[in-house]
Design an enzyme around this catalytic site. Structure first.
Site, PDB file in Angstrom:
ATOM      1  N   GLY A 290      -6.340  -7.337   1.417  1.00 33.66           N
ATOM      2  CA  GLY A 290      -5.206  -6.662   0.798  1.00 33.66           C
ATOM      3  C   GLY A 290      -4.802  -5.425   1.568  1.00 33.66           C
ATOM      4  CB  SER A 291      -2.836  -2.504   0.443  1.00 32.40           C
ATOM      5  OG  SER A 291      -1.820  -3.310  -0.117  1.00 32.40           O
ATOM      6  CB  THR A 292      -8.156  -1.624   2.471  1.00 33.58           C
ATOM      7  OG1 THR A 292      -8.579  -2.988   2.363  1.00 33.58           O
ATOM      8  CG2 THR A 292      -8.319  -0.936   1.118  1.00 33.58           C
ATOM      9  CE  LYS A 294       0.182  -3.510   2.629  1.00 38.11           C
ATOM     10  NZ  LYS A 294       0.830  -3.126   1.351  1.00 38.11           N
TER      11      LYS A 294
END
Length: 638
Positions: A290-292, A294
């Site tokens: 997920g967004s980690t 990014k």
């Protein structure tokens, strides 16, 4: 001539006897002088029998010397059947004391063996039972020392420490990984008996056991206790499928704390199933980050100079169409015009699709590989997974786009915290490790020691500095606000990843995570916290993981004695935030004067006098509206 012939023969016979006699004398001399020790040893081996005395396993210590695993001395029952004269009586008494059936004990007492260890009934006896057996003074019945592993903190760090079996052999975790170091050399009580087992009138010999080496870990018990407490709180509040946390020193790769749920008590490992015992989730679990993730895409984009986070803009309409696939932002209607710094702060998926397109699949995946994804980190624990990445020839525009915001790839928690450490430590990818040193058991003197090991460079120091500032802005201005701590510079990033099963994404089933960095300008610790499928909560990581991560971060600050400093960025207040005010300096002022200067605080006085001689908290610290200021009164102005 005849007599001369006889005389010659006599001389020959005599000479022959002399040679034979001399040979016998030399042979006896050799046996008595040169071969004595060897032959005596062989003879003793024929007569001697060994009652094994177990050595203690080496202790497992945290980095500050706190004992995480030690030993408790117990006794075990050993029989020498041929020395037992009254077998029926001995069988009855032992079966009664040990509370086992007569027939079961009879198998041991009547067994045709030189030595019989009573297993399992006679293993690790309590002192009370051992005293009862010893008081009977039974021939052929012996009690020998046995060592039992003890874990004084129970479940703490259990998935990493592992456990040992009944014979003190390591079966999982560090107990297995370093079993050859922790295991000592057993001693013995040597007694002498004839071929029938009857004891000879020779003194017994005691061979002292040699205990195993101690191992000292990189773990800090205070940080470990913090993550254990918060994982328990997470389980109580959200009933997740699993939860885990890792804390690493980004400058070395040392693991400061690590745990997961479910876990187990190694003192009673028999009560747990194999899956719980053998899966160390921080290094085994593999899922979409997920967004980690990014953080990695942003670092690659800055390093390759495809974007300036402060100057370049992106317009988010709420979704983007990639070859017929609609990839949405979490915010309905989108964020509108924003800088790429705000794209990171807002965790905007369409913005990261754009970054993926700017990089292209070759460059993006080269950085993913450079940061260690798709391969094991080499951490010194058993059971590590390596995750799953797309093969480059299978990556199209859709796969490139989803990978850029952390979907469609599978990584492990240890990979994530190791890679993020590299992003913020100047661009050095270090091999993670948990063993700090091997120590001598009596003096705890270091015998061997682990040091940081550089795997490769990933990004430049300049890019790393930009990323530290960017992640600090996420906590002050973006989705990580609930991790903000007044007086400390904290960086971080939220993550919410939808779980997939049989090729389809599950509805309302997410892994939520948060990365915390402290202090962001000179990182001493990186925390990664993940919760799998939390129940009865808003499906946003900022409301689930982030508050718990903040509590752990506060404990990290205390454990590592990280000094206060001014926040580089003021926090953008949310409607749930309380207003805070800076405390003025009122020391030396008169009592009646300070009321006008402290309208937003609650004042508590102590002592007597006209002037303020000290205050708590000190000037320039911040307190919430109507927070309490304690003022000490005195007679003289300071």
């Amino acid at each position: 001539m005849f007599f001369k012939s006889i005389d010659k023969r006599i001389k020959i016979v005599l000479l022959l006897f002399i040679v034979i006699f001399a040979s016998i004398v030399l042979r006896v001399f050799k046996i008595q002088v040169f071969d004595y020790k060897k032959l005596k040893s062989l003879a003793n081996d024929l007569w001697s029998r060994d009652l094994e005395v177990q050595a203690d396993r080496g202790k497992i210590l945290d980095r500050n010397g706190n004992v995480l695993a030690d030993n408790v001395t117990t006794t075990s029952l050993v029989l020498i059947p041929n020395q037992i004269k009254k077998k029926k009586e001995v069988t009855e008494k032992l079966s009664e004391i040990l509370n086992v059936r007569y027939d079961e004990m009879k198998k041991h007492v009547y067994k045709k063996a030189s030595i019989e260890r009573v297993h399992p009934e006679g293993r690790r006896l309590s002192f009370e039972i051992a005293d009862k057996i010893n008081s009977l003074h039974l021939d052929g019945v012996y009690l020998v020392k046995e060592s039992k592993r003890n874990y004084p903190y129970g479940n703490l760090l259990s998935n990493s420490i592992g456990y040992v079996g009944i014979d003190n052999q390591g079966l999982s975790g560090l107990e297995l990984q370093y079993d050859d170091i922790l295991t000592g050399t057993n001693g013995a009580i040597k007694y002498f008996s004839d071929a029938k087992g009857n004891q000879l009138n020779l003194s017994d010999i005691y061979v002292e056991p040699v205990n195993g080496m101690n191992i000292q870990l990189t773990i800090d018990i205070n940080i470990q206790k913090s993550i254990e407490r918060e994982l328990n709180n997470i389980v109580d509040k959200f009933s997740p499928d699993m939860a885990l946390a890792i804390v690493m020193n980004p400058k070395t790769g040392e693991i400061l704390a690590m745990s997961s749920r479910p876990n187990f008590d190694p003192n009673n490992y028999q009560k747990y199933n194999a899956e719980t015992l053998n899966r160390n989730l921080p290094i085994f679990a593999s899922y979409e980050p997920g967004s980690t993730f990014k953080i990695i895409t942003t670092a690659a984009s800055v390093e390759e100079k495809v974007v300036d986070l402060e100057k370049d803009h992106f317009f988010d309409s709420g979704s983007v169409n990639v070859e017929g696939s609609v990839l949405k932002c979490w915010k309905a209607g989108g964020h509108g015009d924003q800088t790429f710094m705000q794209v990171l702060q807002n965790s905007c998926n369409p913005g990261f699709v754009k970054l993926g397109q700017l990089l292209g699949k070759e460059r993006l995946f080269s950085y993913i590989n450079k940061f260690g994804f798709g391969e094991k980190t080499g951490v010194d624990l058993t059971g590590e997974s390596k995750g799953i990445l797309f093969n480059l020839d299978q990556v199209g525009n859709v796969e490139l786009s989803t990978t850029a915001f952390g979907q469609g790839v599978s990584v492990t928690p240890i990979q994530q915290v190791t890679a993020i450490s590299s992003v913020i430590n100047g661009g050095y990818l270090y091999k993670p490790y948990i063993l700090k040193s091997v120590n001598e058991p009596l003096t705890n003197e270091i015998i061997d020691e682990n040091y940081k090991e550089l795997v490769r460079r990933t990004i430049s120091k300049e890019t790393s500095k930009i990323m530290r500032g960017a992640l600090e802005s996420v906590v002050a201005k973006g989705g990580g606000k609930k991790a903000f701590i007044e007086g400390y510079r904290i960086g971080g990033k939220t993550g919410t990843a939808q779980k997939a099963k049989d090729g389809k994404y599950l509805v309302n089933n997410y892994i939520m995570s948060f990365v915390s960095i402290v202090p962001s300008n000179d990182p001493e610790a990186v925390l990664y916290l993940a919760i799998d499928n939390p129940k009865n909560t808003a499906l946003l990581s900022s409301y689930t993981t982030t508050p718990f991560a903040r509590k752990i971060t506060l404990d990290i600050i205390e454990a590592l004695d990280i000094p206060k400093q001014e926040n580089e960025m003021e926090k953008d207040l949310e409607w749930t935030d309380k207003v805070t005010y800076e405390v003025p300096n009122v020391v030396g002022m008169k009592k009646e004067e300070v009321k006008k200067m402290l309208p937003n605080f609650t004042i508590e006085y102590s002592g007597e006098g006209e002037y303020i001689v000290s205050q708590s908290p000190e000037a320039k610290e911040k307190l919430e509206d109507q927070g309490t200021i304690r003022l000490m009164l005195g007679d003289k102005r300071k």
